[in-house]
Design an enzyme around this catalytic site. Structure first.
Site, PDB file in Angstrom:
ATOM      1  N   GLY A   1      -3.837   9.907 -11.170  1.00 25.72           N
ATOM      2  CA  GLY A   1      -2.851   9.356 -12.227  1.00 25.72           C
ATOM      3  C   GLY A   1      -1.774   8.164 -11.527  1.00 25.72           C
TER       4      GLY A   1
ATOM      5  N   ASN B   1      -7.831   0.684  -3.527  1.00 24.98           N
ATOM      6  CA  ASN B   1      -7.404   1.674  -4.433  1.00 24.98           C
ATOM      7  C   ASN B   1      -8.590   2.247  -5.172  1.00 24.98           C
ATOM      8  OD1 ASN B   1      -4.764   1.647  -3.771  1.00 24.98           O
ATOM      9  ND2 ASN B   1      -4.025   1.126  -5.784  1.00 24.98           N
TER      10      ASN B   1
ATOM     11  N   PHE C   1      -8.196  12.553   0.631  1.00 28.00           N
ATOM     12  CA  PHE C   1      -8.493  11.986  -0.758  1.00 28.00           C
ATOM     13  C   PHE C   1      -9.846  12.973  -1.198  1.00 28.00           C
ATOM     14  CE2 PHE C   1      -5.646   8.951  -2.429  1.00 28.00           C
ATOM     15  CZ  PHE C   1      -4.883   8.834  -1.295  1.00 28.00           C
TER      16      PHE C   1
ATOM     17  N   PHE D   1       0.665  -1.329   0.126  1.00 27.79           N
ATOM     18  CA  PHE D   1       0.122   0.001  -0.130  1.00 27.79           C
ATOM     19  C   PHE D   1       0.903   1.297  -0.044  1.00 27.79           C
ATOM     20  CE2 PHE D   1      -2.445  -3.403   1.939  1.00 27.79           C
ATOM     21  CZ  PHE D   1      -3.477  -3.540   1.055  1.00 27.79           C
ATOM     22  N   LEU D   2       2.152   1.260  -0.191  1.00 21.53           N
ATOM     23  CA  LEU D   2       2.946   2.294  -0.044  1.00 21.53           C
ATOM     24  C   LEU D   2       2.710   3.363  -1.225  1.00 21.53           C
ATOM     25  CD1 LEU D   2       5.246   2.197  -2.547  1.00 21.53           C
ATOM     26  CD2 LEU D   2       6.274   0.535  -1.138  1.00 21.53           C
TER      27      LEU D   2
ATOM     28  N   LYS E   1       2.419  12.928  -9.280  1.00 16.54           N
ATOM     29  CA  LYS E   1       2.188  13.783  -7.869  1.00 16.54           C
ATOM     30  C   LYS E   1       3.505  14.385  -7.276  1.00 16.54           C
ATOM     31  CE  LYS E   1       2.429   9.958  -4.678  1.00 16.54           C
ATOM     32  NZ  LYS E   1       1.798   9.230  -3.475  1.00 16.54           N
TER      33      LYS E   1
ATOM     34  N   CYS F   1      -0.794   3.269 -10.245  1.00 15.72           N
ATOM     35  CA  CYS F   1      -1.726   2.538  -9.442  1.00 15.72           C
ATOM     36  C   CYS F   1      -3.271   2.933  -9.754  1.00 15.72           C
ATOM     37  CB  CYS F   1      -1.506   2.693  -8.003  1.00 15.72           C
ATOM     38  SG  CYS F   1       0.142   1.950  -7.522  1.00 15.72           S
TER      39      CYS F   1
ATOM     40  N   GLU G   1       4.327   6.330  -3.683  1.00 17.73           N
ATOM     41  CA  GLU G   1       5.560   6.851  -4.166  1.00 17.73           C
ATOM     42  C   GLU G   1       5.673   8.352  -3.567  1.00 17.73           C
ATOM     43  OE1 GLU G   1       5.621   6.502  -8.302  1.00 17.73           O
ATOM     44  OE2 GLU G   1       5.053   4.670  -8.314  1.00 17.73           O
TER      45      GLU G   1
HETATM   46  P1  NAD Z   1       8.202  -0.882 -11.819  1.00 19.14           P
HETATM   47  O1  NAD Z   1       7.911  -0.982 -13.406  1.00 19.14           O
HETATM   48  O2  NAD Z   1       8.974   0.398 -11.256  1.00 19.14           O
HETATM   49  O3  NAD Z   1       9.111  -2.299 -11.389  1.00 19.14           O
HETATM   50  C1  NAD Z   1       8.896  -3.563 -11.947  1.00 19.14           C
HETATM   51  C2  NAD Z   1      10.303  -3.973 -12.153  1.00 19.14           C
HETATM   52  O4  NAD Z   1      10.134  -5.395 -12.505  1.00 19.14           O
HETATM   53  C3  NAD Z   1      11.147  -3.424 -13.414  1.00 19.14           C
HETATM   54  O5  NAD Z   1      12.436  -2.942 -12.769  1.00 19.14           O
HETATM   55  C4  NAD Z   1      11.232  -4.467 -14.303  1.00 19.14           C
HETATM   56  O6  NAD Z   1      12.470  -4.496 -15.019  1.00 19.14           O
HETATM   57  C5  NAD Z   1      11.213  -5.555 -13.188  1.00 19.14           C
HETATM   58  N1  NAD Z   1      10.843  -7.165 -14.014  1.00 19.14           N
HETATM   59  C6  NAD Z   1       9.831  -7.215 -14.662  1.00 19.14           C
HETATM   60  N2  NAD Z   1       9.886  -8.683 -15.220  1.00 19.14           N
HETATM   61  C7  NAD Z   1      10.949  -9.104 -14.384  1.00 19.14           C
HETATM   62  C8  NAD Z   1      11.561 -10.479 -14.456  1.00 19.14           C
HETATM   63  N3  NAD Z   1      10.697 -11.430 -15.225  1.00 19.14           N
HETATM   64  N4  NAD Z   1      12.503 -10.716 -13.600  1.00 19.14           N
HETATM   65  C9  NAD Z   1      12.946  -9.654 -12.962  1.00 19.14           C
HETATM   66  N5  NAD Z   1      12.680  -8.512 -12.944  1.00 19.14           N
HETATM   67  C10 NAD Z   1      11.586  -8.187 -13.636  1.00 19.14           C
HETATM   68  O7  NAD Z   1       6.900  -1.101 -10.864  1.00 19.14           O
HETATM   69  P2  NAD Z   1       6.148  -0.748  -9.750  1.00 19.14           P
HETATM   70  O8  NAD Z   1       5.876   0.556  -9.854  1.00 19.14           O
HETATM   71  O9  NAD Z   1       7.538  -1.195  -8.511  1.00 19.14           O
HETATM   72  O10 NAD Z   1       5.026  -1.930  -9.524  1.00 19.14           O
HETATM   73  C11 NAD Z   1       5.322  -3.026  -9.234  1.00 19.14           C
HETATM   74  C12 NAD Z   1       3.924  -3.853  -8.927  1.00 19.14           C
HETATM   75  O11 NAD Z   1       3.575  -3.090  -7.590  1.00 19.14           O
HETATM   76  C13 NAD Z   1       2.683  -3.387  -9.648  1.00 19.14           C
HETATM   77  O12 NAD Z   1       1.815  -4.452  -9.644  1.00 19.14           O
HETATM   78  C14 NAD Z   1       2.053  -2.112  -9.012  1.00 19.14           C
HETATM   79  O13 NAD Z   1       0.627  -2.117  -9.287  1.00 19.14           O
HETATM   80  C15 NAD Z   1       2.378  -2.562  -7.551  1.00 19.14           C
HETATM   81  N6  NAD Z   1       2.122  -1.399  -6.660  1.00 19.14           N
HETATM   82  C16 NAD Z   1       2.724   0.051  -7.059  1.00 19.14           C
HETATM   83  C17 NAD Z   1       2.804   0.717  -6.256  1.00 19.14           C
HETATM   84  C18 NAD Z   1       3.740   2.124  -6.896  1.00 19.14           C
HETATM   85  O14 NAD Z   1       3.646   3.212  -6.112  1.00 19.14           O
HETATM   86  N7  NAD Z   1       4.369   2.086  -7.646  1.00 19.14           N
HETATM   87  C19 NAD Z   1       2.307   0.968  -4.904  1.00 19.14           C
HETATM   88  C20 NAD Z   1       1.747  -0.313  -4.502  1.00 19.14           C
HETATM   89  C21 NAD Z   1       1.566  -1.545  -5.350  1.00 19.14           C
END
Ligand code: NAD
Length: 431
Positions: A257, A208, A249, A152-153, A320, A260, A155
């Site tokens: 945007g 979300n 919120f 739930f973090l 954001k 997520c 960015e």
């Molecule tokens: P991101 O794109 O920043 O990171 C994903 C990473 O996975 C990339 O660096 C990519 O190279 C790597 N990757 C892809 N396939 C791979 C493989 N086969 N082996 C090793 N590495 C691989 O995405 P993110 O923002 O960190 O989000 C990741 C997940 O967490 C998503 O499902 C997202 O919805 C969820 N999430 C994101 C946030 C957010 O604020 N960004 C918060 C909560 C949950």
């Protein structure tokens, strides 16, 4: 504990660094070799407050390593977190091919019992698919568990959110996986909600979507404020002080945007559709969010008349503040709309210029600061509410602009003060 985090993006890197800081041995793996090379050299590929120090400290103390060798990471770790992307397909459905790929690799490399934890945001039943995929490739019938631990973090405050969450959700099937995860999270003081895997998966999409709904609700009320002369700031405060609703919120503006809300909302609509439920409430949330950009465009037209060849300065490009992430950024979408109208766009962001350049290169002018952005602009649009935009010298800005017009897409300025300074000012639902 020995932990492997697969995917070193916004979530994986923060998860890995925080678990290392809590005393675990962590291998952060990514198949993007350039990312791993940077991390090995002490460079952090994303902007996230506090992350650089956290990574450096834990690397130095030997608890955090980076690797592009997935097998090595899996062999060295009992608990494996899947943190790869789950981007939207054109249909809005989540693309789970990265998750499947990783599940197969885990099955082929695990030497003994492993707990595989999905941290990526995934549709309900993905845990079952991960289990099935591992079973197909797990020829030696090595024991394993699958669990769901949605993240739930946010960015911009990711480390604080990870270390001090409102709750930790553990979707588990076996006693062993429950004990391992409870032990791992023991140093973090937060209520732990233990559920089955499906409920944990649903909790993330439902949370979300609910938050997105609150934002669209506030935007709908702001539109009514615009039409009636009421002020959304007063209305939102009056609503939000009701403890059953809460103040957070309820900020009206250009809409939500990021990586997520838009994708999780779209995915949840498709998940519901697949199981035979028409979640039209969430369709309205999506529609209101999209329409906010048009609402802003109309405000600009009302203030500066014909748009072609006018110059609009845009403050903020990240979706954001406190992040460099421009994925599904309303600011970028809005700039695309301005370009389509023949507007000359100038823009500046404190952290997201690099990422925005990749998308908008050659089509807008990138500026070195807010004042350059204002210079010779017919209108200045505040698109992302970075703190540094709250403290600008508006007397200077007024002199620099071709016309003193400010459209506040995030309602951060005081309308009365702006008008006193001689600006034509409009916010979103502000009086
Ligand atoms: P991101 O794109 O920043 O990171 C994903 C990473 O996975 C990339 O660096 C990519 O190279 C790597 N990757 C892809 N396939 C791979 C493989 N086969 N082996 C090793 N590495 C691989 O995405 P993110 O923002 O960190 O989000 C990741 C997940 O967490 C998503 O499902 C997202 O919805 C969820 N999430 C994101 C946030 C957010 O604020 N960004 C918060 C909560 C949950």
């Amino acid at each position: 504990m020995n932990i492997c985090v697969i995917g070193s993006g916004y979530v994986g890197l923060v998860t890995g660094s925080c678990f290392a800081d809590l005393g675990n041995n962590v291998v952060c793996v990514d198949n993007d070799e350039s990312k791993i090379k940077k991390l090995k050299n002490g460079m952090i590929p994303i902007y996230e407050p506090g992350l650089e120090e956290l990574v450096k400290r834990n690397k130095r103390e030997g608890r955090l390593v980076f690797s592009s060798d997935l097998k090595k990471g899996i062999r060295a770790s009992e608990v494996i977190f899947i943190c790869v992307g789950t981007p939207p397909k054109d249909s809005g459905e989540a693309d789970l091919s990265y998750v499947e790929h990783v599940a197969k690799d885990i099955a082929l490399s695990m030497p003994s019992y492993r707990l595989i934890v999905e941290k990526s945001t995934v549709p309900v039943n993905t845990g079952e698919w991960i289990r099935h995929t591992i079973e197909v490739f797990n020829k030696k019938k090595i024991p394993f568990d699958v669990a769901s631990n949605p993240e739930f973090l946010r960015e911009g405050s990711a480390i604080e959110d990870f270390m001090h969450p409102d709750r930790i959700v553990l979707g588990v099937k076996s006693k062993r996986s429950r004990e391992l995860l409870t032990e791992l999270y023991k140093p973090i003081k937060a209520p732990i909600v233990v559920t089955d895997i499906k409920a944990a998966e649903l909790i993330k999409h439902a949370s979300n979507s609910f938050l997105a709904m609150k934002i669209s609700f506030a935007n709908a009320i702001a539109n009514i404020c615009d039409k009636t002369g009421a002020d959304i700031a007063e209305v939102a405060r009056g609503i939000g002080l009701d403890k059953r609703i809460g103040e957070k919120f309820l900020n009206a503006g250009l809409g939500f945007g990021g990586f997520c809300f838009p994708k999780d909302l779209a995915a949840f609509i498709r998940i519901a559709e697949k199981v035979g439920y028409d979640f039209d409430l969430l369709k309205a949330v999506e529609r209101i969010n999209e329409e906010q950009k048009m609402v802003l465009m109309k405000k600009i037209e009302n203030l500066i008349w014909n748009l072609p060849n006018k110059t609009v300065g845009v403050l903020g490009l990240a979706f954001k503040p406190n992040t460099d992430d421009t994925r599904f950024s309303p600011a970028i979408d809005f700039i695309e709309m301005l370009i389509a109208q023949g507007v000359k766009v100038k823009a500046y962001d404190p952290a997201a210029m690099g990422k925005a350049r990749k998308v908008l290169k050659g089509r807008i002018a990138f500026c070195g600061n807010a004042y350059d952005t204002a210079k010779n602009s017919d209108c200045l649009v505040l698109a992302t509410e970075w703190n540094e935009f709250k403290e600008l010298d508006f007397k200077k800005i007024k002199k620099l602009m071709r016309q003193p017009v400010i459209v506040d897409g995030r309602n951060i300025y005081d309308p009365a003060e702006m008008r006193k300074l001689g600006f034509k000012y409009v916010g979103m639902g502000r009086r």
